[in-house]
Design a protein around this motif. Structure first.
Motif, PDB file in Angstrom:
ATOM      1  N   TYR A   1       0.837  -1.200   0.000  1.00 39.28           N
ATOM      2  CA  TYR A   1       0.000   0.000   0.000  1.00 39.28           C
ATOM      3  C   TYR A   1       0.877   1.257   0.000  1.00 39.28           C
ATOM      4  O   TYR A   1       0.638   2.195  -0.746  1.00 39.28           O
ATOM      5  N   ILE A   2       1.903   1.255   0.831  1.00 36.54           N
ATOM      6  CA  ILE A   2       2.812   2.404   0.911  1.00 36.54           C
ATOM      7  C   ILE A   2       3.524   2.613  -0.425  1.00 36.54           C
ATOM      8  O   ILE A   2       3.638   3.739  -0.907  1.00 36.54           O
ATOM      9  N   VAL A   3       3.975   1.534  -1.055  1.00 44.30           N
ATOM     10  CA  VAL A   3       4.643   1.647  -2.356  1.00 44.30           C
ATOM     11  C   VAL A   3       3.682   2.201  -3.399  1.00 44.30           C
ATOM     12  O   VAL A   3       4.024   3.103  -4.170  1.00 44.30           O
ATOM     13  N   SER A   4       2.457   1.690  -3.395  1.00 40.24           N
ATOM     14  CA  SER A   4       1.449   2.148  -4.352  1.00 40.24           C
ATOM     15  C   SER A   4       1.185   3.648  -4.203  1.00 40.24           C
ATOM     16  O   SER A   4       1.185   4.404  -5.187  1.00 40.24           O
ATOM     17  N   LYS A   5       0.963   4.089  -2.989  1.00 41.75           N
ATOM     18  CA  LYS A   5       0.698   5.509  -2.740  1.00 41.75           C
ATOM     19  C   LYS A   5       1.920   6.360  -3.058  1.00 41.75           C
ATOM     20  O   LYS A   5       1.800   7.472  -3.559  1.00 41.75           O
ATOM     21  N   SER A   6       3.085   5.831  -2.783  1.00 43.52           N
ATOM     22  CA  SER A   6       4.316   6.563  -3.047  1.00 43.52           C
ATOM     23  C   SER A   6       4.493   6.803  -4.548  1.00 43.52           C
ATOM     24  O   SER A   6       4.832   7.915  -4.970  1.00 43.52           O
ATOM     25  N   ILE A   7       4.261   5.782  -5.355  1.00 42.17           N
ATOM     26  CA  ILE A   7       4.362   5.942  -6.805  1.00 42.17           C
ATOM     27  C   ILE A   7       3.343   6.953  -7.297  1.00 42.17           C
ATOM     28  O   ILE A   7       3.657   7.858  -8.072  1.00 42.17           O
ATOM     29  N   GLU A   8       2.116   6.808  -6.844  1.00 42.65           N
ATOM     30  CA  GLU A   8       1.047   7.715  -7.269  1.00 42.65           C
ATOM     31  C   GLU A   8       1.365   9.164  -6.885  1.00 42.65           C
ATOM     32  O   GLU A   8       1.285  10.070  -7.716  1.00 42.65           O
ATOM     33  N   ASN A   9       1.747   9.376  -5.643  1.00 45.52           N
ATOM     34  CA  ASN A   9       2.065  10.736  -5.184  1.00 45.52           C
ATOM     35  C   ASN A   9       3.284  11.303  -5.893  1.00 45.52           C
ATOM     36  O   ASN A   9       3.320  12.491  -6.225  1.00 45.52           O
ATOM     37  N   GLY A  10       4.269  10.473  -6.142  1.00 50.14           N
ATOM     38  CA  GLY A  10       5.455  10.922  -6.857  1.00 50.14           C
ATOM     39  C   GLY A  10       5.122  11.378  -8.265  1.00 50.14           C
ATOM     40  O   GLY A  10       5.615  12.410  -8.734  1.00 50.14           O
ATOM     41  N   ARG A  11       4.274  10.638  -8.940  1.00 51.44           N
ATOM     42  CA  ARG A  11       3.898  11.018 -10.312  1.00 51.44           C
ATOM     43  C   ARG A  11       3.057  12.288 -10.325  1.00 51.44           C
ATOM     44  O   ARG A  11       3.220  13.144 -11.186  1.00 51.44           O
ATOM     45  N   LEU A  12       2.142  12.394  -9.368  1.00 52.82           N
ATOM     46  CA  LEU A  12       1.347  13.627  -9.281  1.00 52.82           C
ATOM     47  C   LEU A  12       2.239  14.825  -9.002  1.00 52.82           C
ATOM     48  O   LEU A  12       2.082  15.893  -9.600  1.00 52.82           O
ATOM     49  N   TYR A  13       3.203  14.661  -8.111  1.00 55.41           N
ATOM     50  CA  TYR A  13       4.112  15.745  -7.770  1.00 55.41           C
ATOM     51  C   TYR A  13       4.935  16.166  -8.989  1.00 55.41           C
ATOM     52  O   TYR A  13       5.055  17.358  -9.292  1.00 55.41           O
ATOM     53  N   MET A  14       5.522  15.197  -9.678  1.00 49.30           N
ATOM     54  CA  MET A  14       6.363  15.522 -10.829  1.00 49.30           C
ATOM     55  C   MET A  14       5.559  16.197 -11.935  1.00 49.30           C
ATOM     56  O   MET A  14       6.030  17.151 -12.563  1.00 49.30           O
ATOM     57  N   GLN A  15       4.344  15.728 -12.176  1.00 51.43           N
ATOM     58  CA  GLN A  15       3.531  16.364 -13.213  1.00 51.43           C
ATOM     59  C   GLN A  15       3.151  17.775 -12.786  1.00 51.43           C
ATOM     60  O   GLN A  15       3.154  18.696 -13.592  1.00 51.43           O
ATOM     61  N   GLY A  16       2.849  17.964 -11.515  1.00 50.02           N
ATOM     62  CA  GLY A  16       2.544  19.303 -11.017  1.00 50.02           C
ATOM     63  C   GLY A  16       3.742  20.231 -11.139  1.00 50.02           C
ATOM     64  O   GLY A  16       3.602  21.402 -11.502  1.00 50.02           O
ATOM     65  N   LEU A  17       4.922  19.688 -10.867  1.00 45.81           N
ATOM     66  CA  LEU A  17       6.141  20.476 -10.998  1.00 45.81           C
ATOM     67  C   LEU A  17       6.363  20.868 -12.459  1.00 45.81           C
ATOM     68  O   LEU A  17       6.645  22.034 -12.759  1.00 45.81           O
ATOM     69  N   ARG A  18       6.208  19.906 -13.377  1.00 41.10           N
ATOM     70  CA  ARG A  18       6.352  20.213 -14.807  1.00 41.10           C
ATOM     71  C   ARG A  18       5.343  21.271 -15.248  1.00 41.10           C
ATOM     72  O   ARG A  18       5.694  22.213 -15.965  1.00 41.10           O
ATOM     73  N   ASP A  19       4.103  21.096 -14.826  1.00 40.53           N
ATOM     74  CA  ASP A  19       3.062  22.063 -15.198  1.00 40.53           C
ATOM     75  C   ASP A  19       3.372  23.448 -14.632  1.00 40.53           C
ATOM     76  O   ASP A  19       3.191  24.456 -15.305  1.00 40.53           O
ATOM     77  N   GLY A  20       3.844  23.492 -13.391  1.00 35.70           N
ATOM     78  CA  GLY A  20       4.181  24.776 -12.768  1.00 35.70           C
ATOM     79  C   GLY A  20       5.329  25.467 -13.483  1.00 35.70           C
ATOM     80  O   GLY A  20       5.291  26.680 -13.711  1.00 35.70           O
ATOM     81  N   ILE A  21       6.342  24.696 -13.862  1.00 34.39           N
ATOM     82  CA  ILE A  21       7.471  25.281 -14.591  1.00 34.39           C
ATOM     83  C   ILE A  21       7.014  25.787 -15.955  1.00 34.39           C
ATOM     84  O   ILE A  21       7.372  26.891 -16.374  1.00 34.39           O
ATOM     85  N   GLN A  22       6.199  24.990 -16.627  1.00 36.82           N
ATOM     86  CA  GLN A  22       5.701  25.399 -17.941  1.00 36.82           C
ATOM     87  C   GLN A  22       4.866  26.676 -17.829  1.00 36.82           C
ATOM     88  O   GLN A  22       5.003  27.594 -18.638  1.00 36.82           O
ATOM     89  N   LEU A  23       4.027  26.771 -16.826  1.00 39.02           N
ATOM     90  CA  LEU A  23       3.214  27.960 -16.618  1.00 39.02           C
ATOM     91  C   LEU A  23       4.097  29.166 -16.314  1.00 39.02           C
ATOM     92  O   LEU A  23       3.898  30.250 -16.867  1.00 39.02           O
ATOM     93  N   THR A  24       5.101  28.976 -15.467  1.00 38.72           N
ATOM     94  CA  THR A  24       6.013  30.070 -15.121  1.00 38.72           C
ATOM     95  C   THR A  24       6.763  30.570 -16.348  1.00 38.72           C
ATOM     96  O   THR A  24       6.857  31.778 -16.578  1.00 38.72           O
ATOM     97  N   VAL A  25       7.275  29.654 -17.142  1.00 39.63           N
ATOM     98  CA  VAL A  25       7.999  30.035 -18.359  1.00 39.63           C
ATOM     99  C   VAL A  25       7.073  30.795 -19.303  1.00 39.63           C
ATOM    100  O   VAL A  25       7.461  31.821 -19.873  1.00 39.63           O
ATOM    101  N   SER A  26       5.853  30.324 -19.453  1.00 39.71           N
ATOM    102  CA  SER A  26       4.893  31.001 -20.328  1.00 39.71           C
ATOM    103  C   SER A  26       4.586  32.410 -19.830  1.00 39.71           C
ATOM    104  O   SER A  26       4.570  33.360 -20.613  1.00 39.71           O
ATOM    105  N   LEU A  27       4.348  32.538 -18.537  1.00 41.22           N
ATOM    106  CA  LEU A  27       4.038  33.853 -17.977  1.00 41.22           C
ATOM    107  C   LEU A  27       5.225  34.800 -18.074  1.00 41.22           C
ATOM    108  O   LEU A  27       5.064  35.979 -18.405  1.00 41.22           O
TER     109      LEU A  27
END
Length: 103
Positions: free
Chosen positions: A61-87
């Protein structure tokens, strides 16, 4: 600071899209299956928390949640960087246009 409603809706739509993509990820599906199998093994013991099956399920369960949270975090980071660069790009274009002398 509150975001305007249109930005909140855009962020929520992006979160929904990324969450749906992660839900169908093959690696995460495999890990969830293993977690579910480990969970089924929980009910064979009387004191669930003290069984090796519980420990196995908890670890998966911990591994499953860790993978899921890690992917959400990385995608959020990518989206945030892309938004910042655009702005920043838009801001720099506006500043450059304002610095031009009128003809």
């Amino acid at each position: 600071m509150d975001f305007p409603p249109w930005l909140q809706q855009a962020i929520q739509a992006r979160l929904d899209e990324v969450s749906a993509r992660i839900e169908h990820d093959p690696e995460l599906s495999r890990v969830r299956e293993e977690k579910d199998e480990a969970f089924e093994g929980l009910f064979s013991g009387e004191v669930v928390e003290q069984t090796p099956e519980y420990t196995e399920w908890e670890n998966r369960y911990i591994v499953s949640k860790s993978i899921e949270n890690g992917r959400l975090y990385m995608q959020g980071l990518r989206d945030g960087i892309q938004l910042t660069v655009s702005l920043l790009g838009q801001s720099m274009l506006t500043e450059r246009d304002n610095d031009r002398p009128d003809a």
